[in-house]
Design an enzyme around this catalytic site. Structure first.
Site, PDB file in Angstrom:
ATOM      1  N   ASP A   1      -2.985  -9.182   1.417  1.00 61.53           N
ATOM      2  CA  ASP A   1      -2.037 -10.004   0.666  1.00 61.53           C
ATOM      3  C   ASP A   1      -0.595  -9.510   0.700  1.00 61.53           C
ATOM      4  O   ASP A   1       0.241 -10.059  -0.020  1.00 61.53           O
ATOM      5  CB  ASP A   1      -2.485 -10.103  -0.800  1.00 61.53           C
ATOM      6  CG  ASP A   1      -3.711 -10.964  -0.976  1.00 61.53           C
ATOM      7  OD1 ASP A   1      -4.049 -11.720  -0.043  1.00 61.53           O
ATOM      8  OD2 ASP A   1      -4.333 -10.881  -2.046  1.00 61.53           O
TER       9      ASP A   1
ATOM     10  N   HIS B   1      -8.004 -12.866  -5.904  1.00 64.18           N
ATOM     11  CA  HIS B   1      -8.426 -12.203  -4.670  1.00 64.18           C
ATOM     12  C   HIS B   1      -9.181 -10.924  -4.983  1.00 64.18           C
ATOM     13  O   HIS B   1      -9.145 -10.416  -6.099  1.00 64.18           O
ATOM     14  CB  HIS B   1      -7.222 -11.905  -3.776  1.00 64.18           C
ATOM     15  CG  HIS B   1      -6.736 -13.103  -3.027  1.00 64.18           C
ATOM     16  ND1 HIS B   1      -5.601 -13.075  -2.269  1.00 64.18           N
ATOM     17  CD2 HIS B   1      -7.218 -14.355  -2.908  1.00 64.18           C
ATOM     18  CE1 HIS B   1      -5.399 -14.269  -1.720  1.00 64.18           C
ATOM     19  NE2 HIS B   1      -6.373 -15.067  -2.111  1.00 64.18           N
TER      20      HIS B   1
ATOM     21  N   SER C   1      -9.095 -19.710  -0.435  1.00 59.17           N
ATOM     22  CA  SER C   1      -8.952 -18.348   0.091  1.00 59.17           C
ATOM     23  C   SER C   1     -10.086 -17.405  -0.311  1.00 59.17           C
ATOM     24  O   SER C   1     -10.241 -16.354   0.298  1.00 59.17           O
ATOM     25  CB  SER C   1      -7.613 -17.747  -0.347  1.00 59.17           C
ATOM     26  OG  SER C   1      -7.591 -17.545  -1.743  1.00 59.17           O
TER      27      SER C   1
END
Length: 178
Positions: A121, A94, A55
């Protein structure tokens, strides 16, 4: 080869065998001490993590080893953070894409997104949760080593590898002649 080592083990006295066991325990405890010292130094409960998914590509790839720190300054847009959602075991790596500071409560509302993901998210957060907060963050990425953590991924994918690796290391310490 293995027969030689067995003969060597049979020749060991109880004292020598105990010394080999103590050597093994010293190695394990030394690793634990280093981990705890790094946690204190970086002010992070987990000073090192492994990227488990794609990701964050191209910034980080699956298997990259990340070094974390938890500075006192507030989180800002562009920071790459590792955070844990309450009720979930696996931390997420992230990038921060939005920050909202609430002056009255001195609380930060943080929104994250994986570089390689199409949406933010909010779908990963708990139901009804639109933001994460500073207390969810376990560290900011300070550096990385590419692909070094692939061993951890392999051990998670194939749990037998953990026991084989620990067994081999234990046998090595017991059979070493120093």
């Amino acid at each position: 080869m293995f027969e030689e080592e067995l003969k060597f083990m049979r020749k060991l006295s109880k004292r020598q065998f105990a010394q080999q066991v103590l050597n093994f325990l010293m190695i394990v405890s030394s690793a634990l001490i280093v981990w705890k010292a790094m946690a204190l130094y970086t002010n992070s409960e987990s000073p090192i993590v492994v990227v488990l998914s794609g990701s964050m590509e191209p910034a980080f790839y699956r298997g990259d080893l990340l070094f974390l720190g938890m500075p006192d300054e507030p989180v800002k847009i562009g920071d790459i953070c590792v955070f844990k959602i309450p009720g979930r075991d696996v931390p997420i790596v992230h990038r921060v894409i939005k920050v909202h500071d609430e002056k009255e409560t001195d609380k930060q509302f943080i929104l994250t997104k994986g570089d390689n993901n199409q949406v933010d998210d909010r779908g990963l957060y708990n139901p009804g949760q639109l933001w994460i907060h500073k207390e969810h963050i376990i560290g900011k990425v300070k550096g990385f080593l590419p692909y070094i953590g692939i061993i951890t991924i392999l051990m998670n994918d194939y749990p037998q590898m953990k026991y084989v690796l620990i067994g081999v290391l234990g046998l090595y310490v017991l059979f070493s002649r120093e």
